[in-house]
Design a protein around this motif. Structure first.
Motif, PDB file in Angstrom:
ATOM      1  N   THR A  60       7.948 -18.001  -8.829  1.00  0.00           N
ATOM      2  CA  THR A  60       8.181 -19.274  -9.939  1.00  0.00           C
ATOM      3  C   THR A  60       8.729 -19.393  -8.979  1.00  0.00           C
ATOM      4  O   THR A  60       8.599 -21.288  -9.353  1.00  0.00           O
ATOM      5  N   THR A  61       9.421 -19.861  -7.897  1.00  0.00           N
ATOM      6  CA  THR A  61      10.010 -21.284  -6.939  1.00  0.00           C
ATOM      7  C   THR A  61       9.013 -21.851  -6.507  1.00  0.00           C
ATOM      8  O   THR A  61       9.107 -23.041  -6.243  1.00  0.00           O
ATOM      9  N   GLY A  62       7.981 -20.733  -6.033  1.00  0.00           N
ATOM     10  CA  GLY A  62       7.248 -21.655  -5.367  1.00  0.00           C
ATOM     11  C   GLY A  62       5.984 -22.751  -6.623  1.00  0.00           C
ATOM     12  O   GLY A  62       5.975 -23.705  -6.135  1.00  0.00           O
ATOM     13  N   THR A  63       6.097 -21.535  -7.326  1.00  0.00           N
ATOM     14  CA  THR A  63       5.199 -22.188  -8.977  1.00  0.00           C
ATOM     15  C   THR A  63       6.035 -23.781  -8.708  1.00  0.00           C
ATOM     16  O   THR A  63       5.387 -25.125  -9.051  1.00  0.00           O
ATOM     17  N   ILE A  64       6.944 -23.846  -9.276  1.00  0.00           N
ATOM     18  CA  ILE A  64       8.174 -25.040  -9.672  1.00  0.00           C
ATOM     19  C   ILE A  64       8.236 -25.928  -9.049  1.00  0.00           C
ATOM     20  O   ILE A  64       7.730 -27.096  -8.600  1.00  0.00           O
ATOM     21  N   VAL A  65       7.947 -25.124  -7.499  1.00  0.00           N
ATOM     22  CA  VAL A  65       8.441 -26.181  -6.420  1.00  0.00           C
ATOM     23  C   VAL A  65       6.592 -27.474  -5.983  1.00  0.00           C
ATOM     24  O   VAL A  65       7.252 -27.999  -5.808  1.00  0.00           O
ATOM     25  N   ALA A  66       6.093 -26.140  -6.236  1.00  0.00           N
ATOM     26  CA  ALA A  66       4.344 -26.667  -5.777  1.00  0.00           C
ATOM     27  C   ALA A  66       4.396 -27.815  -7.018  1.00  0.00           C
ATOM     28  O   ALA A  66       3.643 -29.025  -6.825  1.00  0.00           O
ATOM     29  N   GLY A  67       4.743 -27.780  -8.201  1.00  0.00           N
ATOM     30  CA  GLY A  67       4.388 -28.692  -9.312  1.00  0.00           C
ATOM     31  C   GLY A  67       4.844 -29.673  -9.224  1.00  0.00           C
ATOM     32  O   GLY A  67       4.495 -30.390  -9.680  1.00  0.00           O
ATOM     33  N   SER A  70      -8.982 -12.375 -10.730  1.00  0.00           N
ATOM     34  CA  SER A  70      -7.841 -11.510 -11.549  1.00  0.00           C
ATOM     35  C   SER A  70      -7.371 -11.790 -10.354  1.00  0.00           C
ATOM     36  O   SER A  70      -7.633 -11.231  -9.143  1.00  0.00           O
ATOM     37  N   GLY A  71      -5.543 -11.238 -10.289  1.00  0.00           N
ATOM     38  CA  GLY A  71      -4.462  -9.884  -9.431  1.00  0.00           C
ATOM     39  C   GLY A  71      -4.423 -11.639  -8.505  1.00  0.00           C
ATOM     40  O   GLY A  71      -4.214 -11.436  -7.431  1.00  0.00           O
ATOM     41  N   THR A  72      -3.789 -13.087  -9.351  1.00  0.00           N
ATOM     42  CA  THR A  72      -3.710 -14.015  -8.020  1.00  0.00           C
ATOM     43  C   THR A  72      -2.066 -13.567  -8.106  1.00  0.00           C
ATOM     44  O   THR A  72      -1.758 -14.669  -6.988  1.00  0.00           O
ATOM     45  N   SER A  73      -1.724 -13.535  -8.384  1.00  0.00           N
ATOM     46  CA  SER A  73       0.017 -12.792  -8.353  1.00  0.00           C
ATOM     47  C   SER A  73       0.137 -11.958  -6.990  1.00  0.00           C
ATOM     48  O   SER A  73       2.148 -11.114  -7.048  1.00  0.00           O
ATOM     49  N   ARG A  74      -0.837 -11.266  -6.452  1.00  0.00           N
ATOM     50  CA  ARG A  74      -0.867  -9.748  -5.492  1.00  0.00           C
ATOM     51  C   ARG A  74      -0.085 -10.137  -4.569  1.00  0.00           C
ATOM     52  O   ARG A  74       0.739  -9.019  -4.150  1.00  0.00           O
ATOM     53  N   ARG A  75      -0.120 -11.218  -3.741  1.00  0.00           N
ATOM     54  CA  ARG A  75       0.504 -11.191  -2.192  1.00  0.00           C
ATOM     55  C   ARG A  75       0.193 -13.113  -2.476  1.00  0.00           C
ATOM     56  O   ARG A  75      -0.608 -13.670  -2.078  1.00  0.00           O
ATOM     57  N   PRO A  76       1.610 -12.876  -1.703  1.00  0.00           N
ATOM     58  CA  PRO A  76       1.060 -14.747  -1.326  1.00  0.00           C
ATOM     59  C   PRO A  76       0.248 -15.228  -0.223  1.00  0.00           C
ATOM     60  O   PRO A  76       0.112 -16.796  -0.339  1.00  0.00           O
ATOM     61  N   LEU A  77      -0.197 -14.071   0.943  1.00  0.00           N
ATOM     62  CA  LEU A  77      -1.144 -14.743   1.486  1.00  0.00           C
ATOM     63  C   LEU A  77      -2.564 -15.202   1.463  1.00  0.00           C
ATOM     64  O   LEU A  77      -3.066 -15.856   1.321  1.00  0.00           O
ATOM     65  N   ASP A  78      -2.596 -14.182  -0.080  1.00  0.00           N
ATOM     66  CA  ASP A  78      -4.532 -14.042  -0.857  1.00  0.00           C
ATOM     67  C   ASP A  78      -4.339 -15.670  -1.254  1.00  0.00           C
ATOM     68  O   ASP A  78      -5.032 -16.637  -0.809  1.00  0.00           O
ATOM     69  N   GLY A  79      -3.138 -16.206  -1.792  1.00  0.00           N
ATOM     70  CA  GLY A  79      -3.086 -17.855  -2.459  1.00  0.00           C
ATOM     71  C   GLY A  79      -3.470 -18.558  -1.187  1.00  0.00           C
ATOM     72  O   GLY A  79      -4.131 -19.558  -1.867  1.00  0.00           O
ATOM     73  N   ILE A  80      -3.091 -18.323  -0.086  1.00  0.00           N
ATOM     74  CA  ILE A  80      -2.922 -19.487   0.933  1.00  0.00           C
ATOM     75  C   ILE A  80      -5.017 -19.134   1.391  1.00  0.00           C
ATOM     76  O   ILE A  80      -5.031 -20.236   1.339  1.00  0.00           O
ATOM     77  N   LEU A  81      -5.385 -17.954   1.835  1.00  0.00           N
ATOM     78  CA  LEU A  81      -5.868 -17.817   2.218  1.00  0.00           C
ATOM     79  C   LEU A  81      -7.307 -18.993   1.538  1.00  0.00           C
ATOM     80  O   LEU A  81      -8.296 -19.147   1.348  1.00  0.00           O
ATOM     81  N   SER A 120       2.654 -20.593  -2.502  1.00  0.00           N
ATOM     82  CA  SER A 120       2.474 -19.382  -1.719  1.00  0.00           C
ATOM     83  C   SER A 120       3.164 -19.596  -0.387  1.00  0.00           C
ATOM     84  O   SER A 120       3.808 -18.453   0.070  1.00  0.00           O
ATOM     85  N   ALA A 121       3.383 -20.901  -0.107  1.00  0.00           N
ATOM     86  CA  ALA A 121       4.342 -20.955   1.114  1.00  0.00           C
ATOM     87  C   ALA A 121       5.521 -20.444   1.071  1.00  0.00           C
ATOM     88  O   ALA A 121       6.410 -19.779   1.516  1.00  0.00           O
ATOM     89  N   VAL A 122       5.910 -21.265  -0.590  1.00  0.00           N
ATOM     90  CA  VAL A 122       7.125 -20.953  -0.796  1.00  0.00           C
ATOM     91  C   VAL A 122       7.600 -19.664  -1.165  1.00  0.00           C
ATOM     92  O   VAL A 122       8.390 -19.102  -1.488  1.00  0.00           O
ATOM     93  N   TRP A 123       6.721 -19.579  -1.637  1.00  0.00           N
ATOM     94  CA  TRP A 123       6.939 -17.887  -2.019  1.00  0.00           C
ATOM     95  C   TRP A 123       6.974 -17.025  -1.275  1.00  0.00           C
ATOM     96  O   TRP A 123       8.184 -16.351  -0.981  1.00  0.00           O
ATOM     97  N   ALA A 124       6.218 -16.615  -0.483  1.00  0.00           N
ATOM     98  CA  ALA A 124       6.709 -15.697   0.759  1.00  0.00           C
ATOM     99  C   ALA A 124       7.893 -15.911   1.458  1.00  0.00           C
ATOM    100  O   ALA A 124       8.598 -15.327   2.251  1.00  0.00           O
ATOM    101  N   ALA A 125       8.062 -17.055   1.124  1.00  0.00           N
ATOM    102  CA  ALA A 125       9.902 -17.310   2.372  1.00  0.00           C
ATOM    103  C   ALA A 125      10.825 -17.271   1.392  1.00  0.00           C
ATOM    104  O   ALA A 125      11.936 -16.951   1.715  1.00  0.00           O
ATOM    105  N   THR A 126      10.720 -17.455  -0.461  1.00  0.00           N
ATOM    106  CA  THR A 126      11.751 -16.984  -0.511  1.00  0.00           C
ATOM    107  C   THR A 126      11.915 -16.093  -1.894  1.00  0.00           C
ATOM    108  O   THR A 126      12.523 -15.146  -2.568  1.00  0.00           O
TER     109      THR A 126
END
Length: 367
Positions: free
Chosen positions: A173-180, A90-101, A163-169
């Motif tokens: 949602t932008t991160g998810t679509i780009v990575a998709g 749970s809580g996947t949308s909390r922080r970009p760094l969490d997704g990366i780690l 997560s990297a695109v999320w952190a940059a932008t």
């Protein structure tokens, strides 16, 4: 379920047994070419390799789970499946760094296992069956680690890119679509490489290669497409709010008459009435159809409680909630009531019909 890790159940899905049988058969020719006289033992050695691969996948998911829990998430499931495995938390949308780690630690675990198995293989004085298994384990772990780092969803590398695109932008949602979309390119690239490499090397493309390339490509394309849809849905859901979906309402004392309630609603410009106790706690709401059915001559004599629907103590939601937080709050109380009181700092400001939320959610997903 075969155990628990970080408080979450570890599930061995039925599809894994199919994968184990297929992989055992596929590895048999390798064992036969190395030790042709083993007979039935060939299948045993091949199955031992599959078990080592299972351990590698399991440790990959354990790494995800341990890091997720260390970052404050609740791990809900570890599953080993036909396509490898997954870890839900749970809580996947909390922080970009969490997704990366959380994402990177799985492939790194496989690469570390590959290094250990390779060093152990190099230490073998002769090419024995244990040495063969170490070599195969090193190769398979290296492949799994590198493959999962490819930068496209649904792979771990795609989660890192998201997560990297999320952190940059600043937009998940932008991160998810780009990575998709990158995931779709990876799917096409994997198929093109699997079919093109043999041709460029002067070999014929086997039917086995064609089937596996098609299956892997379809899996990656489907996962990438689902990620893009989920990202767009999440963006649409983020636009939903309690304030936009609620009906304006006014609070009246529980001892009021129908005429008192109607007059209060007219003064406030609201179509709905909530009955509150002396301390302001809401206990019921007036049914508009029942209120309109009371004859005008009887309205001053009829208690509004006679045309009201009771509310459980938990049937309220804050007016400032929106997006997933709103959906979570509504979902937490829908078993108790289908209509919720909307409050602002403890003051009644509206009513929220759960069916209205469901309709808005379906509309958001359709878009």
């Amino acid at each position: 379920m075969i155990g628990r890790v970080s408080g979450a159940p570890v599930i061995l899905t039925p599809s894994w047994f199919l994968a184990a049988a297929v992989l055992t058969i596929l590895f048999v020719p390798t064992v036969n070419s190395f030790a042709p006289g083993l007979g039935v033992g060939t299948y045993l050695v091949s199955f031992v390799f599959v078990l080592l691969l299972f351990v590698s996948v399991f440790l990959h998911e354990v790494a995800h789970a341990v890091v997720a829990k260390s970052r404050g998430h609740q791990v809900t499931e570890l599953a080993v499946t036909l396509w490898g495995g997954h870890t839900a938390y749970s809580g996947t949308s909390r922080r970009p760094l969490d997704g990366i780690l959380v994402s990177v630690v799985g492939p790194l675990t496989n690469l570390a296992l590959a290094a250990v198995c390779w060093l152990a293989f190099q230490a073998q004085p002769t090419m024995t069956i244990p040495a063969l298994l170490l070599y195969a384990a090193a190769f398979s772990n290296a492949f799994v680690g590198v493959f999962n780092l490819l930068p496209g969803l649904p792979l771990d590398g795609g989660q890192i890119l998201e997560s990297a695109v999320w952190a940059a932008t600043g937009s998940r949602t932008t991160g998810t679509i780009v990575a998709g979309w990158v995931g779709r390119l990876v799917a096409v690239g994997v198929v093109a490489w699997a079919l093109g490499w043999p041709l460029l090397s002067g070999y014929d493309v086997s039917m086995f290669t064609v089937v596996w390339a098609a299956l892997i490509g379809a899996f990656l394309w489907s996962g990438a497409g689902a990620a893009i849809r989920n990202g767009r849905t999440r963006e649409a859901v983020a636009g939903l709010s309690v304030a936009a979906l609620a009906y304006p309402a006014v609070a009246v004392p529980v001892a009021s008459t129908v005429s008192d309630a109607v007059a209060a609603a007219q003064r406030a410009g609201a179509a709905h009435v909530v009955l509150v106790e002396a301390d302001g706690h809401p206990v019921a709401y007036a049914d508009p159809a029942a209120v309109s059915a009371v004859p005008p001559a009887q309205a001053p004599l009829t208690p509004v409680g006679a045309v009201a629907v009771g509310l459980p103590p938990t049937a309220w939601v804050d007016v400032h909630l929106r997006g997933q937080a709103m959906l979570d709050a509504v979902a937490a109380v829908t078993r108790d009531a289908q209509v919720l009181v909307v409050t602002d700092g403890g003051r009644v400001v509206g009513l929220l019909d759960v069916s209205h939320v469901v309709a808005a959610l379906k509309g958001a997903r359709a878009r």
